[in-house]
Design an enzyme around this catalytic site. Structure first.
Site, mmCIF file in Angstrom:
data_model
loop_
_atom_site.group_PDB
_atom_site.id
_atom_site.type_symbol
_atom_site.label_atom_id
_atom_site.label_comp_id
_atom_site.label_asym_id
_atom_site.label_seq_id
_atom_site.Cartn_x
_atom_site.Cartn_y
_atom_site.Cartn_z
ATOM 1 N N CYS A 21 1.056 -1.505 -0.275
ATOM 2 C CA CYS A 21 0.355 -0.135 0.265
ATOM 3 C C CYS A 21 0.647 1.289 0.028
ATOM 4 O O CYS A 21 2.026 1.275 0.544
ATOM 5 C CB CYS A 21 -1.119 0.339 0.773
ATOM 6 N N ASP A 416 8.220 11.068 -39.175
ATOM 7 C CA ASP A 416 8.651 11.388 -40.373
ATOM 8 C C ASP A 416 8.369 10.330 -41.242
ATOM 9 O O ASP A 416 6.806 9.585 -41.117
ATOM 10 C CB ASP A 416 9.652 10.062 -39.402
#
Length: 724
Positions: A21, A416
């Site tokens: 936790c 690209d």
């Protein structure tokens, strides 16, 4: 434990048992942040891992472990945890919880025998417990709180209350008020909550860690006419290894003998096996399905593509998302504030209004239990870890939660051209000699130069030369001309090849034959030459990927406002691809700094932009973009290192998946935060109406924690439609 020394800074890694936790994260931070020499703390809650960067002249690795252990958490040097918790450790905790539950049930049965009223027994309203019932409740308390009490005492002694301290105070209070059944139920439910939370986190760890178990630990190394098994980590580069059907490839390499289908799904997300034969590259962790392959290794085990991916995945746990940082900051002030509120509830009415102390003390303890922020703080890391793990299995490597959230916000995408929108496997269509140069001489020089380049066009030229029996000869002083091409000294003179900018650099821009070809062709054209004299034009065709237009349309449907091409190729080739793919804009020819400037411009226009690239020339733009997306496969290493997200294969359909995954993850995080706060608000309302009990408070907190964990784990199985 691994330690990396850089000047006066050492990075040490620890395994912390019980780090299930994020409340434990806050406790460790509070303990270590004040220690001299601590420079940085990083936590991987899903794997139970602590990484500490510190000054070795101020403290030692052992002292850090002692500080953590003093908090009641078992801390040891890091090693990959076993798939299952050791039996004795697991069974000991389970046994304590089982004893607590059995004693609690027996206590209720004895209480029922004394009262004859089931409802009164279950509701803890019977005041006349027998001695035997009280003994059972006491056993239930001891069994349920055995692991809580030591941690709670240490937290109270340090004046840093956590959930263990809150439960300890509540148990003492319930016992003081003679609420034996209430205290026993509280202890049992808290113990059960811990076991369920540990189980759910273990499941998350197994799911997230599944990718780390595909590389085999052993390899078969071939020596002459015999072979022997050795650890994969000890296989040297250049060794010959044999992989049989049904085995995983242990190292990166090239096939030297054999033909077989290799499943590369764990790297690319593509489940259809790829046929591998002599000269083909294979990667560690991929699965050999039907033939025997002899492979010459090209990388050491700790430098394989899989190893680098795993390192990136681990580093992704340290790059916390904005929502995670916000929740952590909120919880830091939330818990102490709620502790003060609880003290006010317990002491205020009795001191100021003369109210009875006992009922208000009980309500104060309820407020303490409500204040536990576990469900709130665990809401984000579980969701992000699950989303990153699921994306990795699809061939999409996200290097951190921050980039996952950024993917949900992008409004523009720049591509690209070569290797991204096109297939990345161009073929030479035509070579046009200039100034009477001989074709064989041109190919000889080109092969020698391009042999040293990783660009797809270079590989195509080398392959074209090899088909004609021309093998690359040695070249000297190879140099990449950024955004233009490359050059090297061959035969005593500097030979160069590249795009139209190289022609201008060579001061041959006035050549009418070259200009005519460059202006008329929509395919890619490479010009080469020596000194200031162009030798030839090479026309290459690199077809657009068949899925490009569909993917661009899909991105537009997801709300991407603008798409564009940023290419170093000449403008006619970029425009041809732009039109075929349905992209909004194309800019070419561009140098690396031009691509970076274009990205900065569209970010000013649209707020958040992504750059998709695979080459050295894309690195600057990838770094400048809000989200840099590197394309794997044949992509240059610098592009993949510069990117925040890596497509492990050049599959453009992963881009819409990335956007969907980011948005789905953000939606789950918001749901988890609402669930965690909603549970607490609902319980506060019940407490205000005097309808809440201590055991119900723990049940509510346990329920909220489990709900957010399992809601986060949905991301491991989210479909494309749900991710949208």
């Amino acid at each position: 434990m691994s330690s990396i020394k850089t000047e006066r800074k050492i990075t040490a890694e620890y395994r912390v048992c019980g780090l299930d936790c994020a409340e434990e994260v806050a406790i460790i931070r509070r303990r270590l942040d004040g220690e001299p020499g601590i420079e940085e703390l990083r936590f991987d809650v899903v794997r139970g891992k602590l990484t500490a960067a510190y000054d070795p002249e101020a403290l030692t690795t052992e002292q850090i472990a002692e500080h953590v252990s003093a908090l009641g958490l078992e801390c040891s040097p890091w090693e990959e945890p076993p798939r299952e918790t050791p039996f004795l450790e697991r069974s000991g905790r389970d046994l304590l919880t089982a004893v607590s539950g059995f004693a609690l049930a027996l206590g209720f049965a004895l209480q029922l025998l004394g009262s004859g009223d089931w409802l009164a027994a279950i509701a803890h309203q019977h005041e006349g417990e027998s001695l035997a019932a009280r003994v059972c409740f006491l056993v239930a308390m001891v069994g349920g709180a055995a692991l809580v009490v030591p941690k709670g005492i240490k937290a109270l002694a340090a004046v840093r209350p956590d959930m263990n301290a809150l439960v300890l105070v509540a148990l003492i209070g319930a016992t003081w008020l003679s609420q034996w059944a209430e205290a026993a139920t509280l202890a049992f439910l808290f113990s059960l909550a811990g076991r369920l939370e540990g189980w759910s986190m273990a499941r998350a760890r197994r799911e997230v860690g599944g990718l780390m178990e595909v590389a085999p630990e052993q390899a078969s190394v071939v020596h002459g006419d015999h072979e022997h098994r050795v650890p994969a980590a000890s296989v040297a580069v250049g060794a010959l290894i044999r992989v049989r059907p049904g085995e995983h490839v242990p190292c990166d390499g090239e096939v030297e003998n054999g033909i077989s289908g290799v499943n590369e799904a764990m790297l690319t997300g593509e489940s259809v096996p790829t046929m591998k034969r002599r000269g083909d590259a294979v990667y560690a962790g991929t699965f050999n399905s039907d033939g025997v392959l002899d492979i010459r290794t090209t990388r050491a085990a700790d430098d394989t593509r899989l190893a680098r991916i795993l390192r990136m995945l681990e580093e992704s746990q340290h790059r916390r998302a904005p929502s995670e940082q916000f929740v952590d900051r909120f919880a830091r002030y939330y818990t102490p504030s709620m502790f003060l509120v609880a003290v006010g509830v317990a002491a205020g009415p009795p001191l100021l209004a003369g109210e009875p102390f006992s009922p208000w003390f009980y309500r104060g303890m309820l407020t303490l239990l409500i204040s536990c922020p576990c469900a709130l703080v665990i809401s984000t890391p579980v969701a992000i870890a699950a989303a990153v793990a699921k994306a990795a299995r699809r061939g999409l490597l996200i290097k951190g939660g921050a980039f996952l959230e950024e993917a949900a916000r992008i409004r523009a995408i720049a591509f690209d051209k070569t290797g991204v929108l096109t297939g990345g496997e161009p073929q030479v269509e035509e070579i046009v000699p200039l100034h009477g140069r001989d074709l064989s001489e041109i190919l000889d020089r080109l092969a020698a130069l391009e042999h040293y380049s990783e660009h797809p066009l270079a590989r195509a030229i080398v392959a074209h030369a090899a088909e004609r029996g021309i093998q690359p000869r040695p070249a000297e002083a190879f140099h990449i001309e950024r955004g233009m091409g490359a050059s090297a000294v061959i035969g005593g003179a500097r030979f160069w090849a590249g795009n139209s900018r190289m022609l201008e650099v060579a001061e041959a821009a006035a050549n009418p034959e070259a200009r005519a070809l460059l202006g008329s062709e929509s395919d890619t054209v490479v010009i080469c030459g020596e000194g200031e004299t162009p030798w030839a034009l090479v026309r290459l065709r690199d077809p657009i990927r068949p899925e490009a237009r569909r993917v661009v349309a899909e991105l537009r449907e997801l709300g991407i406002a603008h798409t564009m091409i940023l290419s170093g190729d000449h403008r006619t080739a970029a425009e041809a691809v732009r039109e075929a793919a349905g992209i909004d804009e194309a800019r070419a020819p561009l140098l690396p700094e031009d691509k970076r400037a274009a990205i900065e411009e569209i970010e000013r226009r649209y707020g958040s932009a992504a750059m998709v690239g695979d080459g050295v020339n894309d690195a600057e733009a990838l770094v400048a973009a809000s989200l840099g997306i590197g394309v794997g496969g044949a992509g240059a290493d610098i592009a993949l290192e510069s990117a925040q997200v890596v497509l492990m294969s050049p599959r453009l359909e992963l881009l819409p998946d990335l956007v969907r995954t980011g948005r789905f993850c953000l939606r789950v995080i918001r749901q988890n935060v609402a669930i965690a706060l909603g549970f607490k608000l609902a319980f506060l309302v019940l407490a205000a109406q005097n309808m809440a009990t201590l055991w119900l408070a723990v049940a509510a907190d346990m329920g909220a924690t489990l709900v957010v964990i399992f809601n986060g784990l949905r991301l491991l199985h989210g479909s494309r439609s749900r991710a949208g």
